[in-house]
Design a protein around this motif. Sequence first.
Motif, PDB file in Angstrom:
ATOM      1  N   VAL A 106       0.791  -1.251  -0.290  1.00 54.85           N
ATOM      2  CA  VAL A 106      -0.162   0.073  -0.429  1.00 54.85           C
ATOM      3  C   VAL A 106       1.023   1.785  -0.427  1.00 54.85           C
ATOM      4  O   VAL A 106       0.631   2.101  -0.526  1.00 54.85           O
ATOM      5  CB  VAL A 106      -1.128   0.086   1.388  1.00 54.85           C
ATOM      6  CG1 VAL A 106      -1.552   1.487   1.635  1.00 54.85           C
ATOM      7  CG2 VAL A 106      -2.060  -1.044   0.991  1.00 54.85           C
ATOM      8  N   SER A 107       1.724   1.185   1.020  1.00 50.62           N
ATOM      9  CA  SER A 107       2.399   2.254   0.656  1.00 50.62           C
ATOM     10  C   SER A 107       3.120   2.881  -0.858  1.00 50.62           C
ATOM     11  O   SER A 107       3.403   3.928  -0.858  1.00 50.62           O
ATOM     12  CB  SER A 107       3.825   2.199   2.224  1.00 50.62           C
ATOM     13  OG  SER A 107       4.669   0.661   1.445  1.00 50.62           O
ATOM     14  N   ARG A 108       3.850   1.819  -1.463  1.00 56.23           N
ATOM     15  CA  ARG A 108       4.371   1.658  -2.505  1.00 56.23           C
ATOM     16  C   ARG A 108       3.242   2.241  -3.539  1.00 56.23           C
ATOM     17  O   ARG A 108       3.034   3.743  -4.363  1.00 56.23           O
ATOM     18  CB  ARG A 108       4.799   0.619  -2.983  1.00 56.23           C
ATOM     19  CG  ARG A 108       5.940   0.953  -4.165  1.00 56.23           C
ATOM     20  CD  ARG A 108       4.340   0.389  -5.442  1.00 56.23           C
ATOM     21  NE  ARG A 108       5.333  -0.530  -7.061  1.00 56.23           N
ATOM     22  CZ  ARG A 108       4.760  -0.175  -7.765  1.00 56.23           C
ATOM     23  NH1 ARG A 108       3.320  -0.102  -8.378  1.00 56.23           N
ATOM     24  NH2 ARG A 108       5.237  -0.544  -9.234  1.00 56.23           N
ATOM     25  N   GLU A 109       1.697   1.808  -3.381  1.00 57.11           N
ATOM     26  CA  GLU A 109       1.383   2.629  -4.648  1.00 57.11           C
ATOM     27  C   GLU A 109       0.790   4.550  -3.825  1.00 57.11           C
ATOM     28  O   GLU A 109       0.137   5.386  -4.833  1.00 57.11           O
ATOM     29  CB  GLU A 109      -0.370   2.016  -3.911  1.00 57.11           C
ATOM     30  CG  GLU A 109      -0.613   0.530  -4.439  1.00 57.11           C
ATOM     31  CD  GLU A 109      -0.298   0.691  -6.576  1.00 57.11           C
ATOM     32  OE1 GLU A 109      -0.541   1.646  -6.553  1.00 57.11           O
ATOM     33  OE2 GLU A 109       1.206  -0.464  -6.773  1.00 57.11           O
ATOM     34  N   VAL A 110       0.711   4.198  -2.655  1.00 53.13           N
ATOM     35  CA  VAL A 110       0.687   5.549  -2.131  1.00 53.13           C
ATOM     36  C   VAL A 110       1.958   6.450  -2.334  1.00 53.13           C
ATOM     37  O   VAL A 110       1.465   7.991  -3.040  1.00 53.13           O
ATOM     38  CB  VAL A 110       0.941   5.621  -1.078  1.00 53.13           C
ATOM     39  CG1 VAL A 110       0.328   7.453  -0.173  1.00 53.13           C
ATOM     40  CG2 VAL A 110      -0.673   5.914   0.227  1.00 53.13           C
ATOM     41  N   VAL A 111       2.945   6.519  -2.401  1.00 55.88           N
ATOM     42  CA  VAL A 111       4.298   7.375  -3.205  1.00 55.88           C
ATOM     43  C   VAL A 111       4.099   7.321  -4.119  1.00 55.88           C
ATOM     44  O   VAL A 111       4.352   8.497  -5.185  1.00 55.88           O
ATOM     45  CB  VAL A 111       5.542   6.376  -2.677  1.00 55.88           C
ATOM     46  CG1 VAL A 111       7.018   6.693  -3.423  1.00 55.88           C
ATOM     47  CG2 VAL A 111       5.889   6.244  -1.001  1.00 55.88           C
ATOM     48  N   LEU A 112       3.754   5.858  -5.283  1.00 58.63           N
ATOM     49  CA  LEU A 112       3.664   6.392  -6.525  1.00 58.63           C
ATOM     50  C   LEU A 112       1.846   7.439  -7.128  1.00 58.63           C
ATOM     51  O   LEU A 112       2.397   8.325  -8.055  1.00 58.63           O
ATOM     52  CB  LEU A 112       3.695   5.306  -8.007  1.00 58.63           C
ATOM     53  CG  LEU A 112       5.192   4.450  -7.387  1.00 58.63           C
ATOM     54  CD1 LEU A 112       4.743   3.247  -8.516  1.00 58.63           C
ATOM     55  CD2 LEU A 112       5.738   5.594  -7.049  1.00 58.63           C
ATOM     56  N   GLY A 113       1.325   6.728  -6.415  1.00 57.87           N
ATOM     57  CA  GLY A 113       0.602   7.970  -6.285  1.00 57.87           C
ATOM     58  C   GLY A 113       0.213   9.925  -6.330  1.00 57.87           C
ATOM     59  O   GLY A 113      -0.214  10.495  -6.785  1.00 57.87           O
ATOM     60  N   ILE A 114       1.494   9.815  -5.199  1.00 59.62           N
ATOM     61  CA  ILE A 114       1.940  11.126  -5.172  1.00 59.62           C
ATOM     62  C   ILE A 114       2.542  11.615  -6.244  1.00 59.62           C
ATOM     63  O   ILE A 114       2.826  12.610  -6.864  1.00 59.62           O
ATOM     64  CB  ILE A 114       2.752  11.503  -3.774  1.00 59.62           C
ATOM     65  CG1 ILE A 114       1.829  11.170  -2.802  1.00 59.62           C
ATOM     66  CG2 ILE A 114       3.421  12.777  -3.805  1.00 59.62           C
ATOM     67  CD1 ILE A 114       2.675  11.527  -1.129  1.00 59.62           C
ATOM     68  N   GLN A 115       3.248  10.461  -6.790  1.00 59.57           N
ATOM     69  CA  GLN A 115       4.201  11.170  -8.046  1.00 59.57           C
ATOM     70  C   GLN A 115       3.732  11.540  -8.820  1.00 59.57           C
ATOM     71  O   GLN A 115       3.505  12.445 -10.028  1.00 59.57           O
ATOM     72  CB  GLN A 115       4.924   9.677  -8.136  1.00 59.57           C
ATOM     73  CG  GLN A 115       6.045   9.911  -9.668  1.00 59.57           C
ATOM     74  CD  GLN A 115       6.355   8.830 -10.229  1.00 59.57           C
ATOM     75  OE1 GLN A 115       7.232   8.209  -9.757  1.00 59.57           O
ATOM     76  NE2 GLN A 115       5.445   8.083 -11.082  1.00 59.57           N
TER      77      GLN A 115
END
Length: 207
Positions: A106-115
């Motif tokens: 989930v944290s990976r998705e959050v990081v790339l969502g911000i990107q």
Amino acid sequence: MAGRVETYSGERIFTLPNVLSFVRLAGVPLFLWLVLGPRADGWAVVVLAVSGLTDWFDGQLARRLGQVSTLGKLLDPLADRLYILAVLAGLLLRGIVPVWLVLLIVSREVVLGIQILVLRRHGYGPLPVHFLGKAATFCLLYAFPLLFLGHGEGGFPLAAKVAGWAFAIWGVGLYWWAGILYLAQARELLRRGTPTPPTVEGDRLRT
């Protein structure tokens, strides 16, 4: 491929590929109900298998029938993400996987969502699909059904559990590796200020 029809259908909604995508999305709540209600893990795995087949068919049909659409480009990755989140929720609530595994994904998705938001703010579209991202998604979508089937006693559940964890570990590693590459690409793109490169295959968002 010779003879392949590949035109763009713009804002069309009720195309055959889009209908298949809607069917995939309808399977998300069904999957959660099967896992958390009657705990019919076998049928839940069938839903995941059908989702995988429709995912392949809608992409093929969109190209061959010339029905690539803006909505289709949004529905396809949305369905992938929702299935991953739904399976993670089911596995976590059933106590099959630990919290740290869910947080890593989930944290990976959050990081790339911000990107993505940062890139859009600067006028850029999605980054090209990376092979590692596809490989990571492939591993995770194999890992999840195996982990469900491995929740039990006996030789087969044990073998499924071992294989499921192998796919899960490789999948999470590749997922983050691909994520780091996407972040590096975004940083270079913003530094150079060049136009957004075209997406791979023309109708897929980042995986």
